[in-house]
Design a protein around this motif. Structure first.
Motif, PDB file in Angstrom:
ATOM      1  N   ALA A   1       0.825  -1.210   0.000  1.00  0.00           N
ATOM      2  CA  ALA A   1       0.000   0.000   0.000  1.00  0.00           C
ATOM      3  C   ALA A   1       0.855   1.253   0.000  1.00  0.00           C
ATOM      4  N   LEU A   2       1.939   1.242   0.769  1.00  0.00           N
ATOM      5  CA  LEU A   2       2.833   2.398   0.817  1.00  0.00           C
ATOM      6  C   LEU A   2       3.519   2.621  -0.527  1.00  0.00           C
ATOM      7  N   LEU A   3       4.006   1.549  -1.136  1.00  0.00           N
ATOM      8  CA  LEU A   3       4.638   1.673  -2.450  1.00  0.00           C
ATOM      9  C   LEU A   3       3.658   2.222  -3.482  1.00  0.00           C
ATOM     10  N   GLU A   4       2.439   1.732  -3.462  1.00  0.00           N
ATOM     11  CA  GLU A   4       1.445   2.199  -4.429  1.00  0.00           C
ATOM     12  C   GLU A   4       1.111   3.669  -4.210  1.00  0.00           C
ATOM     13  N   ARG A   5       1.000   4.071  -2.954  1.00  0.00           N
ATOM     14  CA  ARG A   5       0.655   5.465  -2.655  1.00  0.00           C
ATOM     15  C   ARG A   5       1.767   6.422  -3.070  1.00  0.00           C
ATOM     16  N   VAL A   6       3.000   6.081  -2.730  1.00  0.00           N
ATOM     17  CA  VAL A   6       4.109   6.969  -3.076  1.00  0.00           C
ATOM     18  C   VAL A   6       4.366   6.948  -4.581  1.00  0.00           C
ATOM     19  N   ARG A   7       4.191   5.803  -5.204  1.00  0.00           N
ATOM     20  CA  ARG A   7       4.332   5.725  -6.669  1.00  0.00           C
ATOM     21  C   ARG A   7       3.382   6.703  -7.350  1.00  0.00           C
ATOM     22  N   ALA A   8       2.126   6.693  -6.920  1.00  0.00           N
ATOM     23  CA  ALA A   8       1.137   7.600  -7.502  1.00  0.00           C
ATOM     24  C   ALA A   8       1.467   9.055  -7.181  1.00  0.00           C
ATOM     25  N   GLN A   9       1.925   9.309  -5.964  1.00  0.00           N
ATOM     26  CA  GLN A   9       2.259  10.668  -5.549  1.00  0.00           C
ATOM     27  C   GLN A   9       3.385  11.250  -6.390  1.00  0.00           C
ATOM     28  N   LEU A  10       4.440  10.467  -6.612  1.00  0.00           N
ATOM     29  CA  LEU A  10       5.566  10.958  -7.392  1.00  0.00           C
ATOM     30  C   LEU A  10       5.215  11.084  -8.865  1.00  0.00           C
ATOM     31  N   ALA A  11       4.385  10.175  -9.361  1.00  0.00           N
ATOM     32  CA  ALA A  11       3.959  10.277 -10.759  1.00  0.00           C
ATOM     33  C   ALA A  11       3.113  11.526 -10.973  1.00  0.00           C
ATOM     34  N   GLU A  12       2.236  11.834 -10.019  1.00  0.00           N
ATOM     35  CA  GLU A  12       1.395  13.025 -10.124  1.00  0.00           C
ATOM     36  C   GLU A  12       2.248  14.285 -10.078  1.00  0.00           C
ATOM     37  N   ALA A  13       3.258  14.298  -9.180  1.00  0.00           N
ATOM     38  CA  ALA A  13       4.139  15.448  -9.082  1.00  0.00           C
ATOM     39  C   ALA A  13       4.911  15.653 -10.383  1.00  0.00           C
ATOM     40  N   GLN A  14       5.344  14.551 -10.997  1.00  0.00           N
ATOM     41  CA  GLN A  14       6.056  14.628 -12.261  1.00  0.00           C
ATOM     42  C   GLN A  14       5.147  15.179 -13.357  1.00  0.00           C
ATOM     43  N   ASN A  15       3.889  14.736 -13.395  1.00  0.00           N
ATOM     44  CA  ASN A  15       2.943  15.220 -14.390  1.00  0.00           C
ATOM     45  C   ASN A  15       2.657  16.700 -14.203  1.00  0.00           C
ATOM     46  N   ASP A  16       2.556  17.138 -12.935  1.00  0.00           N
ATOM     47  CA  ASP A  16       2.316  18.555 -12.663  1.00  0.00           C
ATOM     48  C   ASP A  16       3.473  19.410 -13.145  1.00  0.00           C
ATOM     49  N   GLN A  17       4.689  18.932 -12.931  1.00  0.00           N
ATOM     50  CA  GLN A  17       5.867  19.671 -13.400  1.00  0.00           C
ATOM     51  C   GLN A  17       5.891  19.759 -14.911  1.00  0.00           C
ATOM     52  N   GLY A  18       5.514  18.634 -15.559  1.00  0.00           N
ATOM     53  CA  GLY A  18       5.491  18.623 -17.019  1.00  0.00           C
ATOM     54  C   GLY A  18       4.466  19.587 -17.564  1.00  0.00           C
ATOM     55  N   GLY A  19       3.319  19.723 -16.861  1.00  0.00           N
ATOM     56  CA  GLY A  19       2.273  20.615 -17.330  1.00  0.00           C
ATOM     57  C   GLY A  19       2.613  22.065 -17.181  1.00  0.00           C
ATOM     58  N   GLN A  20       3.575  22.377 -16.298  1.00  0.00           N
ATOM     59  CA  GLN A  20       3.950  23.768 -16.069  1.00  0.00           C
ATOM     60  C   GLN A  20       5.012  24.261 -17.036  1.00  0.00           C
ATOM     61  N   ARG A  21       5.601  23.349 -17.798  1.00  0.00           N
ATOM     62  CA  ARG A  21       6.679  23.742 -18.690  1.00  0.00           C
ATOM     63  C   ARG A  21       6.139  24.393 -19.949  1.00  0.00           C
TER      64      ARG A  21
END
Length: 309
Positions: A289-309
């Motif tokens: 559960a922890l791996l899945e939660r952090v995986r999603a969290q980091l993927a979302e953060a990466q997508n947000d950064q990509g959208g700001q470029r």
């Protein structure tokens, strides 16, 4: 618009549509997949509550996990038993479970100062290379134990590893070294060993938690992980205990997985629960559960950064 212009524009739109479909498909895929290390169930197996042959079945049916990492201690005398290995392979394949590697212990020191004992340790691992190949694994995990000064141990471990890697390469297998106590838990030392071996089939299996060099020395886990990730062909997510929010109490999983992601790693990360407050089943579920939660969290953060470029 003439016919030629129409066809050119239609082709461009079609190509763009296909590219968008591929992009969306890539975004939907997780940036790492979760596997299960057999050691997570060592008390259950050693206690006779689970037959090691059923490990892949439990991984899939109990935890919904599609890939496993075996430990040779659970079938130590069966490395060349084709009937046993065949049954293990049959059960894994029957569940759609992928066999990734075999963790090998108790086969001697690959960096032993004595050349004869070092060579014997190398040859002791041959059967595990052959077993891993039979099961469809990509690697075996070994230890780089040695004796002597910092530099002497590096040279000795590199020599033993190179001998083993030459054999493994003939079987299209990798040899991975884990930070597993002694100088192997010093990230800089182990990274130096891998560089000395200088073979594409020799890599690391960084473990989030094994950073005890000796009774008085602990290596920084975040520094060590960063040093070993350039050579990683697998990653072991060690866990011990969890707080009320589901976070690991000794290790910052967000920080650790950020290091893994920034290294460009996109393979399997294996659950290796080693706590004693939760039972093994609960510990595996909490780690997943922890791996899945952090995986999603980091993927979302990466997508947000990509959208700001």
């Amino acid at each position: 618009m003439n016919r030629r212009d129409f066809l050119e524009r239609a082709s461009a739109l079609l190509a763009a549509g296909l590219s968008w479909t591929r992009l969306r498909s890539a975004e939907a895929a997780p940036w790492f997949r979760i596997s299960l290390a057999e050691w997570s169930l060592h008390r259950t197996i050693f206690g006779g509550k689970l037959d090691a042959l059923d490990f892949p079945v439990v991984a899939r049916r109990t935890f919904g996990i599609e890939a496993v990492e075996y430990v040779n201690q659970f079938f130590f005398d069966r490395a060349r038993d084709r009937a046993y290995l065949g049954e293990l392979k049959r059960r894994a394949e029957g569940e759609g479970v992928r066999s990734l590697l075999i963790m090998c212990d108790r086969e001697g020191r690959l960096g032993d100062p004595d050349p004869a004992r070092r060579r014997q340790a190398v040859e002791n691992h041959y059967k595990w290379v052959e077993a891993a190949r039979f099961l469809g694994c990509h690697s075996i995990r070994v230890n780089a134990a040695s004796e002597g000064s910092y530099e002497e141990q590096q040279k000795l471990a590199a020599d033993g590893l190179r001998q083993l890697v030459d054999f493994a390469a003939e079987h299209e297998l990798n040899v991975l070294v884990e930070n597993h106590g002694g100088l192997s838990s010093n990230g800089a030392w182990l990274a130096g060993v891998i560089r000395m071996v200088d073979h594409p089939r020799c890599g690391t299996l960084p473990d989030f938690g094994n950073w005890r060099v000796d009774a008085e020395t602990w290596y920084d886990p975040y520094r060590g992980l960063a040093e070993l990730m350039p050579f990683a062909k697998g990653v072991s997510a060690k866990s011990y205990d969890f707080d009320a929010e589901g976070n690991e109490t000794r290790l910052d999983y967000v920080r650790l997985l950020r290091i893994v992601r920034e290294a460009g790693y996109r393979g399997y990360i294996g659950i290796e629960y080693e706590g004693d407050r939760l039972d093994e089943m609960e510990g595996i579920r909490a780690t997943k559960a922890l791996l899945e939660r952090v995986r999603a969290q980091l993927a979302e953060a990466q997508n947000d950064q990509g959208g700001q470029r």
